[in-house]
Design an enzyme around this catalytic site. Structure first.
Site, mmCIF file in Angstrom:
data_model
loop_
_atom_site.group_PDB
_atom_site.id
_atom_site.type_symbol
_atom_site.label_atom_id
_atom_site.label_comp_id
_atom_site.label_asym_id
_atom_site.label_seq_id
_atom_site.Cartn_x
_atom_site.Cartn_y
_atom_site.Cartn_z
ATOM 1 N N SER A 84 0.819 -1.217 0.000
ATOM 2 C CA SER A 84 0.000 0.000 0.000
ATOM 3 C C SER A 84 0.852 1.267 0.000
ATOM 4 O O SER A 84 1.549 1.545 -0.962
ATOM 5 C CB SER A 84 -0.951 -0.049 1.208
ATOM 6 O OG SER A 84 -1.912 0.961 1.151
ATOM 7 N N ASP A 127 10.074 5.304 -9.995
ATOM 8 C CA ASP A 127 9.661 5.895 -11.280
ATOM 9 C C ASP A 127 10.398 7.199 -11.569
ATOM 10 O O ASP A 127 10.691 7.522 -12.720
ATOM 11 C CB ASP A 127 8.157 6.167 -11.283
ATOM 12 C CG ASP A 127 7.344 4.907 -11.529
ATOM 13 O OD1 ASP A 127 7.948 3.830 -11.698
ATOM 14 O OD2 ASP A 127 6.099 5.000 -11.544
ATOM 15 N N LYS A 165 -0.353 -4.285 -3.452
ATOM 16 C CA LYS A 165 -1.681 -3.774 -3.098
ATOM 17 C C LYS A 165 -1.852 -2.401 -3.729
ATOM 18 O O LYS A 165 -1.388 -1.394 -3.198
ATOM 19 C CB LYS A 165 -1.864 -3.690 -1.583
ATOM 20 C CG LYS A 165 -3.250 -3.178 -1.172
ATOM 21 C CD LYS A 165 -3.386 -3.128 0.335
ATOM 22 C CE LYS A 165 -4.749 -2.609 0.744
ATOM 23 N NZ LYS A 165 -4.942 -1.168 0.471
#
Length: 544
Positions: A289, A300, A314
């Protein structure tokens, strides 16, 4: 009973009113009204006419849980006690004895006493089994016995507990307990700082911010952020933690839902502390999460090197909705996407297999995305590390051992059998591992594989069709071979099991704080992260 029933009938009607006020449900007005009317009539008839006395509250609880079970494991009904537990998780503050406790049918087991809190001061240790709180026997208490330990700060409670077969008593003075989101940070060497972030409570970003500033003041020129085992929490805290390392105005995560008002785009809102300091993030299968938001976005943005094993996966976002009588429902409202556009949800709860099980996204169905520097990353299965540490992989076998509390119980026995003066030199040996395997056998640990289940089912069918005599020898051989394979699997997972045992045992002697000191010099993932972050050329090579 009729009086209770009238109160219960009000609930579906109130729910119906809430449903009709939402734009997402207006198009389904008739179908929702129809189904609630059917349910109300059914509920009434069952409670009024069933041959035995019924408990309307229990029936309703079962109905709600059964309905939500078909969705996903994160959409949950929360009674008043559940709501209070969620508040504690989010704030990290509560009144109690200052210990992690596991509630069983006939006892409360102290899992971990927090250093210098009431349970620790009263002399309780991990493994102690509380059988009576005050004059109340745990085995006879119908509600959550853990609530017996709660109370106003300054009040005391006497507990009766068993330790290594002996019955003892202790008086615990309750106090306010503050659980840190950052339970530990320190310097690994003169230039490398190390921060453990264990949960995303309301304290997470503030405490991480403080740790970063403090370590930089101590001379840290590079950082390691440990998110292993962190199950997540508040999304806003994740955004603010990313913001420590990236500029204001940077996209961090996007949420997408069928309800437009839940479509959100989260950007960093503050000035960062340091956008240049080399950063390594540690993750494992327990990182989920909000942990994946932080890790995925910094990966990223090519702002951190990720080390460890694939994260949990998740990619679903929940929001609590208030219901009547202090209850709530936590609903999955959207999926979240990292800056590159990937959703890292690993399990598909909406396209289940023939057994009704959620299906894991297959690797061939992963979609490719690009980081800021053009590196390839993928969706569909959690965050994949830039440097994979295969030694920390777990398996169905090791999961079963952990779930049966055999790591915990063995550590308890070990603690009372061994006196250790210098934990920094502690290392489990082959002899210890063989002793652990003997312990599993003595405690009748039995792990049934899916293969065994399938074989047993096939053999039962053969019995009914009178073929069992023909195949029994082959069946027995297969079962024997499977048992040998399980013994072999224990040895194949030796390194991982020894790591789990070591952590649990070390914690018994020097608490959680001492465990982090121990891991700082012994843990292979931390060693690898230190190696990467200490070499500018190696660090940059990962990000190219």
């Amino acid at each position: 009973m009729k009086h209770i029933f009238k109160k219960k009938i009000i609930i579906p009607l109130l729910v119906l009113t809430v449903f009709f006020t939402g734009t997402a449900f207006r198009s389904d007005f008739f179908e929702i009204a129809k189904q609630i009317e059917i349910f109300t009539d059914l509920f009434k008839e069952i409670n009024m006419n069933y041959v035995d006395e019924t408990n309307p509250a229990e029936l309703m609880d079962t109905a709600i849980k059964s309905m939500l079970k078909d969705l996903d494991p994160y959409t949950n009904f929360m009674n008043e006690q559940d709501v209070e537990r969620a508040r504690i998780n989010n704030t990290g503050d509560y009144i109690g004895i200052g210990a992690k406790v596991r509630t069983l049918k006939d006892k409360l087991v102290i899992v971990e006493p927090y250093k210098d809190y009431p349970a620790d001061k009263a002399g309780l240790k991990a493994g102690d089994e509380i059988i009576k709180v005050g004059n109340t026997s745990v085995v006879n208490y119908k509600d959550d016995a853990g609530d017996l330990l709660k109370g106003s700060p300054g009040t005391s409670v006497e507990v009766t507990f068993k330790r290594q077969g002996q019955t003892k008593t202790a008086t615990i003075n309750r106090a306010e307990v503050a659980i840190d989101a950052v339970p530990y940070f320190s310097m690994i060497n003169d230039k490398t700082g190390y921060i453990v972030l264990s949960q995303f409570s309301e304290k997470a970003s503030a405490q991480t911010n403080y740790a970063v500033r403090d370590l930089k003041a101590q001379g840290a020129k590079r950082l390691i952020l440990d998110l292993r085992g962190n199950p997540g929490g508040l999304v806003n805290e994740a955004i603010d933690i990313v913001n420590i390392f990236v500029p204001k105005g940077q996209l961090v995560v996007t949420t997408k839902s069928k309800v437009k008002k839940y479509n959100r785009t989260y950007y960093t809102q503050k000035d960062p502390i340091d956008t240049e300091i080399p950063l390594v993030i540690l993750i494992d299968g327990g990182s989920a999460s909000a942990s994946e938001i932080v890790t995925g976005s910094l990966q990223d943005l090519d702002r951190a090197v990720v080390v460890g094993t694939r994260s949990f996966g998740k990619g679903l976002v929940q929001r609590p909705k208030l219901l009547t009588y202090g209850t709530q429902v936590k609903i999955t409202i959207s999926r979240y996407y990292t800056p590159s556009g990937r959703c890292i949800q690993a399990l598909d709860y909406w396209h289940r297999n023939e057994k009704g099980e959620a299906v894991r996204v297959k690797q061939e169905n992963y979609n490719e995305y690009k980081t800021k520097n053009g590196r390839k990353v993928f969706d569909g299965g959690g965050i994949f590390p830039d440097e994979v540490m295969s030694g920390s992989q777990n398996s169905a076998l090791t999961t079963a051992i952990v779930n049966d509390n055999l790591i915990f119980d063995y550590a308890t026995d070990f603690y009372y059998k061994h006196k250790i003066n210098n934990i920094d030199n502690f290392k489990l040996t082959d002899a210890n591992f063989n002793d652990f395997k003997k312990y599993l056998n003595e405690n009748q640990f039995s792990f049934v594989t899916n293969t065994e289940k399938a074989l047993k089912t096939a053999f039962e069918v053969a019995k009914r069709e009178s073929f069992d005599d023909d195949i029994k020898t082959d069946y027995d051989t297969l079962v024997s071979n499977l048992n040998q394979s399980k013994i072999k699997a224990l040895d194949e997972n030796k390194a991982y099991l020894l790591d789990l045992l070591t952590e649990e045992i070390v914690k018994r002697y020097v608490y959680r704080e001492g465990l982090f000191d121990y891991l700082k010099t012994h843990d292979p993932e931390i060693k690898k992260a230190t190696e990467i972050v200490s070499s500018p050329s190696a660090y940059l090579e990962y990000l190219r």
